[in-house]
Enzyme design. Sequence first.
Site, mmCIF file in Angstrom:
data_model
loop_
_atom_site.group_PDB
_atom_site.id
_atom_site.type_symbol
_atom_site.label_atom_id
_atom_site.label_comp_id
_atom_site.label_asym_id
_atom_site.label_seq_id
_atom_site.Cartn_x
_atom_site.Cartn_y
_atom_site.Cartn_z
ATOM 1 N N ARG A 140 8.065 -9.024 71.310
ATOM 2 C CA ARG A 140 6.777 -8.847 71.958
ATOM 3 C C ARG A 140 6.843 -8.118 73.123
ATOM 4 O O ARG A 140 6.886 -9.177 74.346
ATOM 5 C CB ARG A 140 5.854 -10.188 71.647
ATOM 6 C CG ARG A 140 6.085 -10.632 70.404
ATOM 7 C CD ARG A 140 5.325 -12.113 70.406
ATOM 8 N NE ARG A 140 5.471 -13.013 69.183
ATOM 9 C CZ ARG A 140 5.376 -12.908 68.049
ATOM 10 N NH1 ARG A 140 4.300 -11.864 67.798
ATOM 11 N NH2 ARG A 140 5.510 -13.751 67.093
ATOM 12 N N THR A 174 11.569 -21.681 59.321
ATOM 13 C CA THR A 174 12.369 -21.459 57.919
ATOM 14 C C THR A 174 11.489 -20.503 57.060
ATOM 15 O O THR A 174 12.066 -19.811 56.032
ATOM 16 C CB THR A 174 12.505 -22.946 57.313
ATOM 17 O OG1 THR A 174 11.426 -23.527 57.025
ATOM 18 C CG2 THR A 174 13.467 -23.699 58.026
ATOM 19 N N SER A 233 0.853 -5.171 66.937
ATOM 20 C CA SER A 233 1.600 -4.063 67.161
ATOM 21 C C SER A 233 1.169 -2.582 66.830
ATOM 22 O O SER A 233 1.302 -1.572 67.491
ATOM 23 C CB SER A 233 2.743 -4.245 66.207
ATOM 24 O OG SER A 233 3.391 -5.583 66.783
ATOM 25 N N MET A 267 2.902 -22.029 58.994
ATOM 26 C CA MET A 267 2.490 -21.162 59.514
ATOM 27 C C MET A 267 1.061 -20.366 59.279
ATOM 28 O O MET A 267 0.670 -20.498 58.121
ATOM 29 C CB MET A 267 3.378 -20.162 59.909
ATOM 30 C CG MET A 267 4.769 -20.305 60.698
ATOM 31 S SD MET A 267 5.654 -18.778 61.014
ATOM 32 C CE MET A 267 6.642 -19.894 62.194
ATOM 33 N N GLU A 311 -1.007 -24.083 60.644
ATOM 34 C CA GLU A 311 -0.955 -24.496 62.060
ATOM 35 C C GLU A 311 -2.200 -24.242 62.744
ATOM 36 O O GLU A 311 -2.396 -24.886 63.830
ATOM 37 C CB GLU A 311 0.232 -23.537 62.601
ATOM 38 C CG GLU A 311 -0.032 -22.247 62.669
ATOM 39 C CD GLU A 311 1.137 -21.437 63.282
ATOM 40 O OE1 GLU A 311 1.645 -20.415 62.927
ATOM 41 O OE2 GLU A 311 1.762 -21.984 64.523
ATOM 42 N N ASP A 346 2.003 -13.725 57.337
ATOM 43 C CA ASP A 346 0.887 -14.432 57.385
ATOM 44 C C ASP A 346 -0.234 -13.807 56.361
ATOM 45 O O ASP A 346 -1.120 -14.340 56.017
ATOM 46 C CB ASP A 346 0.172 -14.556 58.679
ATOM 47 C CG ASP A 346 0.878 -15.263 59.615
ATOM 48 O OD1 ASP A 346 1.757 -16.150 59.278
ATOM 49 O OD2 ASP A 346 0.570 -15.244 60.972
ATOM 50 N N ARG A 380 4.789 -39.253 56.099
ATOM 51 C CA ARG A 380 5.631 -38.422 56.924
ATOM 52 C C ARG A 380 5.166 -37.032 57.104
ATOM 53 O O ARG A 380 4.391 -36.388 56.235
ATOM 54 C CB ARG A 380 7.201 -38.295 56.368
ATOM 55 C CG ARG A 380 7.841 -39.480 55.980
ATOM 56 C CD ARG A 380 8.471 -40.016 57.212
ATOM 57 N NE ARG A 380 9.230 -41.292 56.962
ATOM 58 C CZ ARG A 380 9.001 -42.552 56.939
ATOM 59 N NH1 ARG A 380 7.603 -43.117 56.911
ATOM 60 N NH2 ARG A 380 9.577 -43.527 56.556
HETATM 61 O O1 F6P Z 1 4.579 -14.019 62.268
HETATM 62 C C1 F6P Z 1 3.361 -14.739 62.447
HETATM 63 C C2 F6P Z 1 3.505 -16.113 62.648
HETATM 64 O O2 F6P Z 1 4.590 -16.579 61.897
HETATM 65 C C3 F6P Z 1 2.465 -16.946 62.995
HETATM 66 O O3 F6P Z 1 1.949 -17.543 61.871
HETATM 67 C C4 F6P Z 1 3.113 -18.053 63.965
HETATM 68 O O4 F6P Z 1 2.030 -18.487 64.551
HETATM 69 C C5 F6P Z 1 3.866 -17.058 64.605
HETATM 70 O O5 F6P Z 1 4.366 -16.188 63.994
HETATM 71 C C6 F6P Z 1 4.845 -17.803 65.735
HETATM 72 O O6 F6P Z 1 5.666 -16.748 66.051
HETATM 73 P P1 F6P Z 1 6.811 -16.959 67.414
HETATM 74 O O7 F6P Z 1 7.543 -18.350 67.367
HETATM 75 O O8 F6P Z 1 7.525 -16.034 67.145
HETATM 76 O O9 F6P Z 1 5.902 -16.551 68.519
#
Ligand code: F6P
Length: 363
Positions: A74, A285, A107, A194, A250, A152, A278
């Site tokens: 990034r 992963t 990107s 995610m 998330e 995603d 839990r």
């Molecule tokens: O690739 C997208 C994504 O998987 C999101 O769902 C997640 O929040 C993010 O990447 C986390 O990415 P990193 O840990 O690389 O910042």
Amino acid sequence: KRRIAVLTSGGDAPGMNGAVRAVVRMAIHSGSVAFAVHEGYEGLVAGGDLIKQMNWEDVRGWLSRGGTLIGSARSMRFRERSGRLAAAKNLVLRGIDALVVCGGDGSLTGADVFRSEWPSLLLELVKSGDLTEAQITPYTSLNIVGLVGSIDNDMSGTDATIGCYSSLTRICDAVDDVFDTATSHQRGFVIEVMGRHCGWLALMSAISTGADWLFIPEMPPRDGWEDDMCSVITKNRERGKRRTIVIVAEGAQDRHLNKIGSTTVKDILSTRLGLDTRVTVLGHTQRGGPPCAYDRTLSTLQGVEAVKAVLDVAPDAPSPVIIIRENKIERMPLMEAVKQTQEVAARIKAKDFDTAMALRDSE
Ligand code: F6P
């Protein structure tokens, strides 16, 4: 003879290597010269041996490999004009006149900014003495083509992004595994997947595994959801279900944009229903591992199409992004797809969830 570079940017996604392989090989097949830019836009800015010419055999065996073998980053430097000036110089010095970028909406937006600034970047480089008039003359425009790589599935306009089905498969496998232990102990499990802004992985994995309840960012539950969730779970238990699975994206939130975290959900299941519960956070992963068959074919077909687009899109036409719609590989204007994607995010932020969902449905 075109000189075509490919890079991967943003979060890696299974299938990115297949895309790079296809771009490299299709470029060579069509008589062009192929380059790979390592470490995403960082490589473009830094130049040196991070921009490498690629041969046919350099990408041998890449189809089945996870992550991105040319690296991703990034890049903060590319966000600055000074970074883009350095990137432009590096491309001109190598005679590269087309760039295929595989990444998410951020990107791809960066790539389009780069393309629109291209003539002014070159003029500035001549002014500063970094390049000569003669050096820039053959490179008056830069072709940009986008490929969407993201687990995603968060880009409007395309039915699937490269990586999303591999990730979904991994989530389903993980939930199946959790099922066994949950059933053995009659436990509840809250599984966090995610998806910061997009609930596709959570929604599809909940459907695919028969989860009891789920939370996604774009369709927050109505107020009082705690009661709703508990009553559904109680009913399921009364029907003889020995385990409870709740999937939480998330980025899950309520209608007031307060985060719904997996621990909050766990506490509700434990205290209200007395379930031994839990939390399992699947984390990265979900992003690693070999791409599934679908992502291998998608990335290959789209990589081939990206090179075709470089070869036949007029240099001053809007940059295309390669999409898949109703099983057909197509092109659409990159910025149209980005704009639609950002519109969904803006509707969610404005708590206009119905429009956000309607936009997602129409994608
Ligand atoms: O690739 C997208 C994504 O998987 C999101 O769902 C997640 O929040 C993010 O990447 C986390 O990415 P990193 O840990 O690389 O910042």
